[in-house]
Design an enzyme around this catalytic site. Structure first.
Site, PDB file in Angstrom:
ATOM      1  N   LYS A 266      18.398  38.450   4.781  1.00 47.55           N
ATOM      2  CA  LYS A 266      18.979  39.787   4.631  1.00 47.55           C
ATOM      3  C   LYS A 266      18.724  40.553   5.918  1.00 47.55           C
ATOM      4  CE  LYS A 266      18.316  44.216   2.158  1.00 47.55           C
ATOM      5  NZ  LYS A 266      17.712  44.918   1.000  1.00 47.55           N
ATOM      6  N   ASP A 271      18.756  50.974   5.828  1.00 48.06           N
ATOM      7  CA  ASP A 271      19.213  51.153   4.453  1.00 48.06           C
ATOM      8  C   ASP A 271      19.000  52.600   4.005  1.00 48.06           C
ATOM      9  OD1 ASP A 271      20.004  50.861   1.844  1.00 48.06           O
ATOM     10  OD2 ASP A 271      18.270  49.661   1.213  1.00 48.06           O
ATOM     11  N   LYS A 278      19.086  57.255  -0.935  1.00 48.19           N
ATOM     12  CA  LYS A 278      17.643  57.239  -1.173  1.00 48.19           C
ATOM     13  C   LYS A 278      17.076  58.642  -1.004  1.00 48.19           C
ATOM     14  CE  LYS A 278      16.622  52.521   0.375  1.00 48.19           C
ATOM     15  NZ  LYS A 278      16.187  51.986  -0.920  1.00 48.19           N
ATOM     16  N   ASP A 289      14.403  46.767   6.822  1.00 44.52           N
ATOM     17  CA  ASP A 289      15.172  46.081   5.783  1.00 44.52           C
ATOM     18  C   ASP A 289      15.876  44.816   6.303  1.00 44.52           C
ATOM     19  OD1 ASP A 289      15.662  46.034   3.082  1.00 44.52           O
ATOM     20  OD2 ASP A 289      17.459  47.297   3.166  1.00 44.52           O
ATOM     21  N   ARG A 352      21.588  42.310  -2.178  1.00 42.61           N
ATOM     22  CA  ARG A 352      22.132  41.193  -2.946  1.00 42.61           C
ATOM     23  C   ARG A 352      23.615  40.972  -2.636  1.00 42.61           C
ATOM     24  NH1 ARG A 352      20.279  44.117  -8.349  1.00 42.61           N
ATOM     25  NH2 ARG A 352      18.724  44.739  -6.807  1.00 42.61           N
TER      26      ARG A 352
HETATM   27  N1  BES Z   1      15.788  47.683   0.775  1.00 43.87           N
HETATM   28  C1  BES Z   1      15.573  48.090  -0.571  1.00 43.87           C
HETATM   29  C2  BES Z   1      14.295  47.510  -1.176  1.00 43.87           C
HETATM   30  C3  BES Z   1      13.000  47.959  -0.581  1.00 43.87           C
HETATM   31  C4  BES Z   1      12.276  48.988  -1.159  1.00 43.87           C
HETATM   32  C5  BES Z   1      12.469  47.327   0.532  1.00 43.87           C
HETATM   33  C6  BES Z   1      11.078  49.402  -0.621  1.00 43.87           C
HETATM   34  C7  BES Z   1      11.254  47.720   1.076  1.00 43.87           C
HETATM   35  C8  BES Z   1      10.557  48.758   0.497  1.00 43.87           C
HETATM   36  C9  BES Z   1      16.740  47.643  -1.432  1.00 43.87           C
HETATM   37  O1  BES Z   1      17.970  47.581  -0.803  1.00 43.87           O
HETATM   38  C10 BES Z   1      16.868  48.647  -2.530  1.00 43.87           C
HETATM   39  O2  BES Z   1      17.195  49.746  -2.258  1.00 43.87           O
HETATM   40  N2  BES Z   1      16.597  48.203  -3.751  1.00 43.87           N
HETATM   41  C11 BES Z   1      16.688  49.033  -4.891  1.00 43.87           C
HETATM   42  C12 BES Z   1      17.432  48.255  -5.929  1.00 43.87           C
HETATM   43  C13 BES Z   1      17.914  49.076  -7.078  1.00 43.87           C
HETATM   44  C14 BES Z   1      18.957  50.057  -6.612  1.00 43.87           C
HETATM   45  C15 BES Z   1      18.491  48.171  -8.120  1.00 43.87           C
HETATM   46  C16 BES Z   1      15.284  49.362  -5.355  1.00 43.87           C
HETATM   47  O3  BES Z   1      14.391  48.528  -5.178  1.00 43.87           O
HETATM   48  O4  BES Z   1      15.063  50.451  -5.855  1.00 43.87           O
HETATM   49 ZN    ZN Z   2      17.926  47.286   1.212  1.00 44.93          ZN
HETATM   50 MN    MN Z   3      18.997  49.411  -0.825  1.00 42.30          MN
END
Ligand code: BES
Ligand code: ZN
Ligand code: MN
Length: 499
Positions: A266, A271, A278, A289, A352
């Site tokens: 990835k 992000d 966010k 990320d 994903r």
């Molecule tokens: N890049 C994030 C995950 C992440 C979170 C990496 C904290 C490192 C530290 C990922 O793209 C994301 O935002 N995931 C979401 C998924 C959800 C929307 C289903 C999450 O983990 O909240």
């Molecule tokens: Zn992400």
């Molecule tokens: Mn994300």
């Protein structure tokens, strides 16, 4: 970098000698006993008085004041020989390297025989030493105008061993250094700021590796992705002014292009979450990320150096995930490269999506085994914390091999399940084949299960490194910032497959 010598003697002139000490420190043996004798028993007295400690992870510097030609001795305490773990051992040795660096010495001798012990055999000690040398001395210099004075490199390392295995030990130290520098390479990519490390830049780094190691390189641009139908990666990129990149590196270590391991990363260079924006606190740090992509490139560096007899295709899906009038939205339905349609319920579940197309593309390039690495979910941090990578699979045999490689590399992982019910949830869209965000319950599993839909029947392992790619606590091996986690494990997996 590493040279070998079979014996220490008092005429050896060094800036510094590093020796190991296991509990109980006295009576002394080997090089340390010889030093002690040359120094009128000062060392054994200091051990007796507790000024030199044999407890684990303690280091003591003593000056020899001209009694021997070695100017300084650093004694590393390891605790009891049959209790020391590889992790503690590495940290302790890292502390000694840090000390040498702090003293700005560019030359050091290390008594390898005294570092080894019941738990860390000599050959293993040599390899770990090479790795620790790289990991403990890593710095990311950053962009401060008045930068701290440039560190002095430890250029000359003489390893002492009376074992008669000097050639093997030197080779092992070199091997460890290769793994360590692959990790450091990944760390630097992760530490780079997102305005500098764009998808285009990531492709340039891949190109450098391809030139250096004669990998075959393919970088798809936006038009080519559109023609191929990479609708998932394109959707994530849709709001960006930065072009996306699908990066493929091929390493052919066998005479025929079969039995191929696919390493998929990835590569989200930033992000923001997109329209599912966010909160401001969680956005900071999202330059990391692309930790999965960095691990894959770091592993490819190791593979390029070691040239194992194994075929590897590395696939990295890279873009940022930002907001604009043109960005993709929750409720959009997109068509992935595989043909599967996806209802987007959350634009922050972008990893994903890009992995979906990358996994399919790796299969199109002949991958018979797949490992994807991704900072995929906050859920895995809640579940496992910052020390364990979350691992998921559709094939227990293949997982065993990945776990074995992770143990050898000292990068622990813990398996989480994907059940038939979990798969039902990601398939639970009313209007598309899949749904990218079936809700918060078990969402590390949801992310994994989603990617698994694209692996289909190919043996596949998913590594969620959201918790492990960046370290908060600092040890002698990892200052705060990127860990480069999984570069070693992926490379080790490929090497293990070749033998
Ligand atoms: N890049 C994030 C995950 C992440 C979170 C990496 C904290 C490192 C530290 C990922 O793209 C994301 O935002 N995931 C979401 C998924 C959800 C929307 C289903 C999450 O983990 O909240
Ligand atoms: Zn992400
Ligand atoms: Mn994300």
């Amino acid at each position: 970098m590493f040279s070998m010598q079979t014996q220490w003697n008092r005429e050896m002139s060094n800036e510094c000698l590093i020796v190991g000490l296991h509990k109980p420190g006295n009576p002394l043996s080997g090089v340390l006993a010889a030093c002690d004798e040359a120094m009128d028993q000062h060392i054994s007295q200091l051990i007796k008085s507790g000024d030199i400690s044999d407890s684990k992870k303690s280091i003591t510097l003593i000056h020899t004041l001209g009694k021997v030609m070695t100017k300084r001795i650093i004694v590393i305490g390891f605790g009891r020989e049959n209790q020391v773990t590889e992790e503690d051992w590495k940290e302790a040795l890292g502390m000694a390297f840090r000390k040498v660096k702090e003293l700005r010495l560019n030359q050091v001798s290390i008594d390898l025989d005294s570092l080894a012990g019941a738990n860390i055999p000599l050959e293993r000690a040599a390899q770990l030493l090479g790795e620790v040398y790289m990991l403990s001395l890593y710095t990311f210099d950053g962009y401060k105008q008045n930068n701290i004075k440039a560190p002095v490199e430890i250029k000359e390392i003489t390893l002492l061993s009376e074992s008669g295995k000097t050639a093997l030990l030197q080779e092992n130290a070199h091997l460890g250094a290769i793994y360590g520098s692959g990790t450091n390479y990944a760390r630097t990519l992760v530490n780079l700021p997102p305005n500098i490390l764009t998808a285009t830049k990531m492709a340039e780094y891949a190109k450098e590796l391809a030139n250096q190691y004669q990998f075959e390189l393919e970088v798809l641009n936006k038009e080519e992705m559109e023609r191929l139908g990479m609708g998932a990666l394109l959707a994530v990129n849709q709001g960006s002014v930065e072009p996306p990149a699908m990066i493929v590196l091929k390493y052919q270590g066998k005479s025929e292009w079969k039995d191929v391991i696919g390493l998929v990363g990835k590569g989200i260079t930033y992000d923001t979450g997109g329209y599912s924006l966010k909160p401001r606190e969680s956005m900071v740090g999202m330059k990391t990320d692309m930790g999965g992509a960095a691990a894959v490139l770091g592993a490819m560096r190791v593979i390029g150096e070691l040239k194992p007899e194994q075929n590897v295709v590395a696939v990295i899906a890279s873009t940022d995930n930002v907001v604009s009038a043109e960005a993709f939205k929750p409720d959009d339905v997109i068509v992935s490269l595989s043909g599967k349609t996806i209802e987007v319920l959350n634009t922050d579940a972008e990893g994903r999506l890009v992995l979906a197309d990358a996994v399919t593309y790796a299969k199109q390039h002949g991958a018979d085994y797949l490992v994807d690495v991704a900072t995929l979910t906050g859920g895995v941090i809640v579940a496992l914390g910052n020390e364990m990578t979350g691992v998921f699979t559709n094939n227990d045999e293949f997982l065993k091999k990945v776990k074995r490689a992770s143990e050898k590399s000292g990068e622990p992982m813990w398996q989480l399940p994907i059940t038939a019910k979990d798969r039902e949830r990601v398939r639970g869209s009313k209007i598309a084949d899949l749904n990218n965000s079936p809700g918060r319950e078990g969402h590390a599993i949801m992310g994994a299960a989603f990617v698994g839909e694209f692996a289909e029947n190919t043996p596949w392992v998913h590594l969620d490194i959201a918790g492990t790619s960046v370290s908060k606590k600092s040890s002698s091996l990892h200052t705060h910032g990127a860990t480069g986690v999984m570069a070693k494990t992926l490379a080790q997996l490929v090497v293990d497959f070749s033998s």
